[in-house]
Scaffold this motif. Structure first.
Motif, PDB file in Angstrom:
ATOM      1  N   CYS A  30     -15.913  20.245  24.174  1.00  0.00           N
ATOM      2  CA  CYS A  30     -17.012  20.197  23.189  1.00  0.00           C
ATOM      3  C   CYS A  30     -17.923  21.394  23.143  1.00  0.00           C
ATOM      4  N   GLU A  31     -18.436  21.611  21.904  1.00  0.00           N
ATOM      5  CA  GLU A  31     -19.302  22.894  21.953  1.00  0.00           C
ATOM      6  C   GLU A  31     -20.644  22.464  21.845  1.00  0.00           C
ATOM      7  N   ILE A  32     -21.182  23.414  22.885  1.00  0.00           N
ATOM      8  CA  ILE A  32     -22.613  23.327  23.115  1.00  0.00           C
ATOM      9  C   ILE A  32     -23.375  24.069  22.222  1.00  0.00           C
ATOM     10  N   PRO A  33     -24.455  23.541  21.562  1.00  0.00           N
ATOM     11  CA  PRO A  33     -25.329  24.452  20.657  1.00  0.00           C
ATOM     12  C   PRO A  33     -25.913  25.591  21.442  1.00  0.00           C
ATOM     13  N   LYS A 122     -19.275  15.388  17.827  1.00  0.00           N
ATOM     14  CA  LYS A 122     -19.179  14.162  18.476  1.00  0.00           C
ATOM     15  C   LYS A 122     -18.750  14.359  19.933  1.00  0.00           C
ATOM     16  N   GLU A 123     -18.422  15.155  20.337  1.00  0.00           N
ATOM     17  CA  GLU A 123     -18.008  15.141  21.788  1.00  0.00           C
ATOM     18  C   GLU A 123     -19.373  15.686  22.538  1.00  0.00           C
ATOM     19  N   ILE A 129     -24.801  11.495  26.118  1.00  0.00           N
ATOM     20  CA  ILE A 129     -24.792  10.266  26.365  1.00  0.00           C
ATOM     21  C   ILE A 129     -24.247   9.969  27.919  1.00  0.00           C
ATOM     22  N   THR A 130     -23.080  10.482  28.250  1.00  0.00           N
ATOM     23  CA  THR A 130     -22.447  10.172  29.711  1.00  0.00           C
ATOM     24  C   THR A 130     -23.501  10.829  30.620  1.00  0.00           C
ATOM     25  N   SER A 131     -23.922  12.048  30.236  1.00  0.00           N
ATOM     26  CA  SER A 131     -24.725  12.932  31.364  1.00  0.00           C
ATOM     27  C   SER A 131     -26.153  12.339  31.524  1.00  0.00           C
ATOM     28  N   VAL A 132     -26.689  11.608  30.599  1.00  0.00           N
ATOM     29  CA  VAL A 132     -27.996  11.165  30.636  1.00  0.00           C
ATOM     30  C   VAL A 132     -27.842   9.929  31.374  1.00  0.00           C
ATOM     31  N   ASN A 133     -26.789   9.012  31.038  1.00  0.00           N
ATOM     32  CA  ASN A 133     -26.597   7.905  31.945  1.00  0.00           C
ATOM     33  C   ASN A 133     -26.462   8.206  33.372  1.00  0.00           C
ATOM     34  N   GLY A 172     -22.266  20.516  30.932  1.00  0.00           N
ATOM     35  CA  GLY A 172     -21.620  21.696  31.165  1.00  0.00           C
ATOM     36  C   GLY A 172     -20.180  21.019  31.808  1.00  0.00           C
ATOM     37  N   LYS A 173     -20.003  20.273  32.712  1.00  0.00           N
ATOM     38  CA  LYS A 173     -19.129  19.676  33.430  1.00  0.00           C
ATOM     39  C   LYS A 173     -17.980  18.844  32.410  1.00  0.00           C
ATOM     40  N   TYR A 174     -18.760  18.037  31.599  1.00  0.00           N
ATOM     41  CA  TYR A 174     -18.011  17.305  30.749  1.00  0.00           C
ATOM     42  C   TYR A 174     -17.348  18.132  29.604  1.00  0.00           C
ATOM     43  N   CYS A 175     -18.017  19.191  29.248  1.00  0.00           N
ATOM     44  CA  CYS A 175     -17.523  20.095  28.139  1.00  0.00           C
ATOM     45  C   CYS A 175     -16.755  21.005  28.545  1.00  0.00           C
TER      46      CYS A 175
END
Length: 179
Positions: A30-33, A122-123, A129-133, A172-175
Motif C-alpha cells: 500500500c501507499e503511505i501518504p 484501501k490498503e 486498522i491492523t496496526s492500531v489494534n 511500514g511493516k504491513y505496507c
C-alpha cells in the motif's frame, strides 16, 4: 531548535518512510501518504501554542540547558525525556482529535479516524486498522496494569508516544516498506 526537530520528526514520519522505500527493493502492499493529514497538522499547530512554554521550560530544566546540539535522523535516537516531550504533544493532538477516552488512553476508532482522515487508499486504511489494534493491545498490556495506572504524571504522554511509534512501525511493516 530542539522543539522544532521534534515537530519535524512527528510530521515527517511518512516522508522518512518514503525515502527508505526508494533505497529498498521491497514490494509495497500500500501507499503511505507523503504528509500528515491536514487536520492533524492544524491540531499540532494549536497544541504547539498551547504547550510551548511548558515543554521548553521542562526541557531546559531536564536537560540543564545542555548546549550540545545533536542531529537525529530517526526518533529511535530520542532520549527518554525527548520521547516524553514528543508524547505530550501527541497526547494533545489525540485529545483535540477526540482519539482518547476520558482517561487519556487512545481509542481504536479515534486513532483510525485520525490516521486515515482524507486517505482513500484501501490498503493503507487496512494497514492502519491492523496496526492500531496491535499497538493498542501492546499498550494496554504495558500501561493498564492497575485501575490507577494512567494517573501517574506524564504517563499518558508516554502512552501516546509509544502508540504513535508502534503504529508508524506496524504500518511500514504491513505496507512492505521496512526490512
Amino acid at each position: 531548535m530542539f522543539y522544532a526537530s521534534i515537530i519535524l520528526i512527528l510530521t515527517g514520519t511518512a516522508t522518512v518512510l518514503s525515502a527508505e522505500i526508494k533505497q529498498s527493493n521491497y514490494t509495497n502492499k500500500c501507499e503511505i501518504p507523503a504528509s500528515a493529514p491536514r487536520k492533524v497538522e492544524e491540531f499540532i499547530n494549536q497544541c504547539q501554542d498551547e504547550i510551548k512554554l511548558a515543554i521548553l521550560s521542562e526541557a531546559l530544566e531536564i536537560l540543564n540547558v545542555n548546549e550540545n546540539h545533536h542531529t537525529r535522523a530517526k526518533r529511535a535516537a530520542f532520549s527518554d525525556d525527548e520521547k516524553r516531550i514528543a508524547g505530550c504533544l501527541l497526547q494533545c493532538v489525540y485529545r483535540k482529535m477526540k482519539a482518547v477516552n476520558e482517561n487519556g488512553f487512545p481509542t481504536t476508532d479515534g486513532l483510525v479516524a485520525l490516521y486515515t482522515s482524507g486517505i482513500e487508499h484501501k490498503e493503507y486504511v487496512r494497514a492502519t486498522i491492523t496496526s492500531v489494534n496491535i499497538c493498542l493491545k501492546m499498550a494496554e498490556k504495558k500501561y493498564l496494569v492497575s485501575p490507577n495506572s494512567l494517573n501517574e504524571p506524564g504517563i499518558t504522554c508516554d502512552v501516546a508516544y509509544d502508540v504513535f511509534d508502534c503504529v508508524s512501525e506496524e504500518i511500514g511493516k504491513y505496507c512492505g516498506q521496512t526490512p
